[in-house]
Motif scaffolding. Structure first.
Motif, PDB file in Angstrom:
ATOM      1  N   ALA A  39       0.845  -1.197   0.000  1.00 13.82           N
ATOM      2  CA  ALA A  39       0.000   0.000   0.000  1.00 13.82           C
ATOM      3  C   ALA A  39       0.880   1.247   0.000  1.00 13.82           C
ATOM      4  CB  ALA A  39      -0.904  -0.005   1.234  1.00 13.82           C
ATOM      5  N   HIS A  40       0.279   2.382  -0.328  1.00 15.31           N
ATOM      6  CA  HIS A  40       1.031   3.641  -0.432  1.00 15.31           C
ATOM      7  C   HIS A  40       1.806   3.961   0.842  1.00 15.31           C
ATOM      8  CE1 HIS A  40       2.241   7.678  -1.358  1.00 15.31           C
ATOM      9  NE2 HIS A  40       1.606   8.117  -0.288  1.00 15.31           N
ATOM     10  N   ASP A  41       1.230   3.699   1.993  1.00 21.88           N
ATOM     11  CA  ASP A  41       1.919   3.994   3.251  1.00 21.88           C
ATOM     12  C   ASP A  41       2.381   2.715   3.942  1.00 21.88           C
ATOM     13  OD1 ASP A  41      -0.608   3.085   3.831  1.00 21.88           O
ATOM     14  OD2 ASP A  41      -1.016   4.556   5.399  1.00 21.88           O
ATOM     15  N   GLY A  42       2.501   1.645   3.179  1.00 25.18           N
ATOM     16  CA  GLY A  42       2.873   0.346   3.730  1.00 25.18           C
ATOM     17  C   GLY A  42       4.365   0.223   4.002  1.00 25.18           C
ATOM     18  N   VAL A  43       4.697  -0.806   4.792  1.00 28.94           N
ATOM     19  CA  VAL A  43       6.079  -1.080   5.160  1.00 28.94           C
ATOM     20  C   VAL A  43       6.414  -2.504   4.735  1.00 28.94           C
ATOM     21  CG1 VAL A  43       7.712  -1.314   7.072  1.00 28.94           C
ATOM     22  CG2 VAL A  43       5.987   0.496   7.131  1.00 28.94           C
ATOM     23  N   PHE A  44       7.549  -2.641   4.106  1.00 28.86           N
ATOM     24  CA  PHE A  44       8.059  -3.940   3.667  1.00 28.86           C
ATOM     25  C   PHE A  44       9.405  -4.160   4.340  1.00 28.86           C
ATOM     26  CE2 PHE A  44      11.244  -5.916   0.945  1.00 28.86           C
ATOM     27  CZ  PHE A  44      10.683  -7.143   0.674  1.00 28.86           C
ATOM     28  N   SER A  45       9.590  -5.358   4.885  1.00 30.49           N
ATOM     29  CA  SER A  45      10.877  -5.701   5.455  1.00 30.49           C
ATOM     30  C   SER A  45      11.084  -7.196   5.265  1.00 30.49           C
ATOM     31  CB  SER A  45      10.906  -5.336   6.942  1.00 30.49           C
ATOM     32  OG  SER A  45      12.208  -5.460   7.443  1.00 30.49           O
ATOM     33  N   MET A  46      12.296  -7.563   4.865  1.00 32.88           N
ATOM     34  CA  MET A  46      12.579  -8.967   4.597  1.00 32.88           C
ATOM     35  C   MET A  46      14.056  -9.244   4.843  1.00 32.88           C
ATOM     36  SD  MET A  46      11.868 -11.014   1.027  1.00 32.88           S
ATOM     37  CE  MET A  46      10.174 -11.518   1.199  1.00 32.88           C
ATOM     38  N   ILE A  47      14.324 -10.413   5.421  1.00 37.05           N
ATOM     39  CA  ILE A  47      15.707 -10.872   5.569  1.00 37.05           C
ATOM     40  C   ILE A  47      16.040 -11.652   4.305  1.00 37.05           C
ATOM     41  CG2 ILE A  47      17.303 -12.312   6.870  1.00 37.05           C
ATOM     42  CD1 ILE A  47      15.478 -11.867   9.314  1.00 37.05           C
ATOM     43  N   VAL A  48      17.068 -11.214   3.609  1.00 38.08           N
ATOM     44  CA  VAL A  48      17.460 -11.847   2.346  1.00 38.08           C
ATOM     45  C   VAL A  48      18.983 -11.932   2.273  1.00 38.08           C
ATOM     46  CG1 VAL A  48      15.409 -11.091   1.064  1.00 38.08           C
ATOM     47  CG2 VAL A  48      17.425  -9.633   1.116  1.00 38.08           C
ATOM     48  N   PRO A  49      19.500 -12.767   1.387  1.00 38.98           N
ATOM     49  CA  PRO A  49      20.947 -12.769   1.178  1.00 38.98           C
ATOM     50  C   PRO A  49      21.410 -11.406   0.651  1.00 38.98           C
ATOM     51  CG  PRO A  49      19.963 -14.758   0.273  1.00 38.98           C
ATOM     52  CD  PRO A  49      18.831 -13.842   0.641  1.00 38.98           C
ATOM     53  N   ASN A  50      22.560 -10.940   1.123  1.00 42.75           N
ATOM     54  CA  ASN A  50      23.062  -9.631   0.690  1.00 42.75           C
ATOM     55  C   ASN A  50      23.756  -9.683  -0.663  1.00 42.75           C
ATOM     56  OD1 ASN A  50      25.603 -10.700   1.276  1.00 42.75           O
ATOM     57  ND2 ASN A  50      25.909  -9.444   3.095  1.00 42.75           N
ATOM     58  N   LYS A  51      23.828 -10.854  -1.259  1.00 39.04           N
ATOM     59  CA  LYS A  51      24.529 -10.953  -2.540  1.00 39.04           C
ATOM     60  C   LYS A  51      23.818 -10.199  -3.659  1.00 39.04           C
ATOM     61  CE  LYS A  51      22.593 -15.352  -4.092  1.00 39.04           C
ATOM     62  NZ  LYS A  51      22.896 -16.685  -4.547  1.00 39.04           N
ATOM     63  N   PHE A  52      22.548  -9.825  -3.445  1.00 37.43           N
ATOM     64  CA  PHE A  52      21.856  -9.074  -4.493  1.00 37.43           C
ATOM     65  C   PHE A  52      22.484  -7.698  -4.697  1.00 37.43           C
ATOM     66  CE2 PHE A  52      19.422  -7.159  -1.031  1.00 37.43           C
ATOM     67  CZ  PHE A  52      19.202  -5.866  -1.492  1.00 37.43           C
ATOM     68  N   PHE A  53      23.302  -7.229  -3.752  1.00 32.89           N
ATOM     69  CA  PHE A  53      23.981  -5.947  -3.914  1.00 32.89           C
ATOM     70  C   PHE A  53      24.874  -5.945  -5.149  1.00 32.89           C
ATOM     71  CE2 PHE A  53      24.436  -5.363   1.012  1.00 32.89           C
ATOM     72  CZ  PHE A  53      23.081  -5.093   1.127  1.00 32.89           C
ATOM     73  N   HIS A  54      25.467  -7.104  -5.456  1.00 27.81           N
ATOM     74  CA  HIS A  54      26.528  -7.093  -6.465  1.00 27.81           C
ATOM     75  C   HIS A  54      26.481  -8.197  -7.509  1.00 27.81           C
ATOM     76  CE1 HIS A  54      28.258 -10.303  -4.086  1.00 27.81           C
ATOM     77  NE2 HIS A  54      28.063  -9.548  -3.025  1.00 27.81           N
ATOM     78  N   THR A  55      25.592  -9.172  -7.401  1.00 27.32           N
ATOM     79  CA  THR A  55      25.599 -10.244  -8.405  1.00 27.32           C
ATOM     80  C   THR A  55      24.959  -9.778  -9.709  1.00 27.32           C
ATOM     81  OG1 THR A  55      23.517 -11.152  -7.588  1.00 27.32           O
ATOM     82  CG2 THR A  55      25.540 -12.124  -6.715  1.00 27.32           C
ATOM     83  N   GLU A  95       9.658   1.770   3.083  1.00 32.73           N
ATOM     84  CA  GLU A  95       8.432   2.403   3.552  1.00 32.73           C
ATOM     85  C   GLU A  95       7.886   3.255   2.417  1.00 32.73           C
ATOM     86  OE1 GLU A  95       8.648   4.423   7.358  1.00 32.73           O
ATOM     87  OE2 GLU A  95      10.196   3.017   8.027  1.00 32.73           O
ATOM     88  N   LYS A  96       6.797   2.792   1.816  1.00 34.06           N
ATOM     89  CA  LYS A  96       6.187   3.559   0.722  1.00 34.06           C
ATOM     90  C   LYS A  96       5.807   4.939   1.235  1.00 34.06           C
ATOM     91  CE  LYS A  96       5.635   0.779  -2.910  1.00 34.06           C
ATOM     92  NZ  LYS A  96       5.883   1.041  -4.282  1.00 34.06           N
ATOM     93  N   GLY A  97       6.079   5.939   0.462  1.00 33.42           N
ATOM     94  CA  GLY A  97       5.749   7.310   0.830  1.00 33.42           C
ATOM     95  C   GLY A  97       6.822   7.993   1.663  1.00 33.42           C
TER      96      GLY A  97
END
Length: 172
Positions: A39-55, A95-97
């Motif tokens: 949603a426009h004022d929604g919050v997303f948080s997820m634990i993911v591998p950090n390799k997406f920074f550079h692969t 955080e959208k918005g």
């Protein structure tokens, strides 16, 4: 990738997800879908591998994320925070918005802060579309070194393996 999915499933994923290109990880798709549902004022948080920074495979995911209001990245670097897991983790928070600058936090495996700073375009270097988070103070030190110093490769003819002893060397 094709060994894990049927051709029909793989075709669906690559057709319906921008981040589902090349040899992608499923968490790319989860992030992309979550952001579409947020949603426009929604919050997303997820634990993911950090390799997406550079692969290379995460190039499309980084492009998507570069348009999102990332508020925080908590990076555990090469610390293993989950027993038995062999990947390196980070927590991504959006955080959208939000209009605030993202904060990058480098943490150790005991959840203690090692470094923390606001991310600006100069700090989040996008080299060939890859993300590198550098503390602005440390970044200035490196910039000064590059300005005044000479690259080692310009001072020597070739790099080798250094000194080697006969001990431990295989004899034929």
């Amino acid at each position: 990738m094709a060994g894990y999915y049927t051709k029909l499933t793989l075709n669906y994923l690559t057709k319906n997800f921008i981040s589902g290109q090349g040899k992608f990880d499923l968490y790319y798709l989860f992030i992309e879908k979550s952001l579409k549902l947020l949603a426009h004022d929604g919050v997303f948080s997820m634990i993911v591998p950090n390799k997406f920074f550079h692969t290379n495979s995460a190039k499309h995911l980084r492009q998507i994320l570069s348009t999102e209001p990332i508020t925080e990245i908590i990076d555990f670097g090469d610390f293993q925070i989950f027993d038995g897991a062999t990947n390196y983790s980070c927590i991504l928070r959006i955080e959208k918005g939000s209009k605030s600058e993202p904060v990058y936090k480098k943490m150790d495996d005991s959840l203690r802060s090692i470094d923390e700073f606001k991310v600006t375009t100069t700090v989040q270097s996008a080299i060939n579309g890859k993300w590198f988070f550098i503390n602005p103070i440390k970044s200035k030190v490196f910039e000064a070194m590059f300005e005044k110093g000479k690259p080692l490769k310009t001072l020597v003819k070739r790099f080798g393996t250094g000194m080697q002893s006969e001990i431990g060397r295989a004899h034929v």
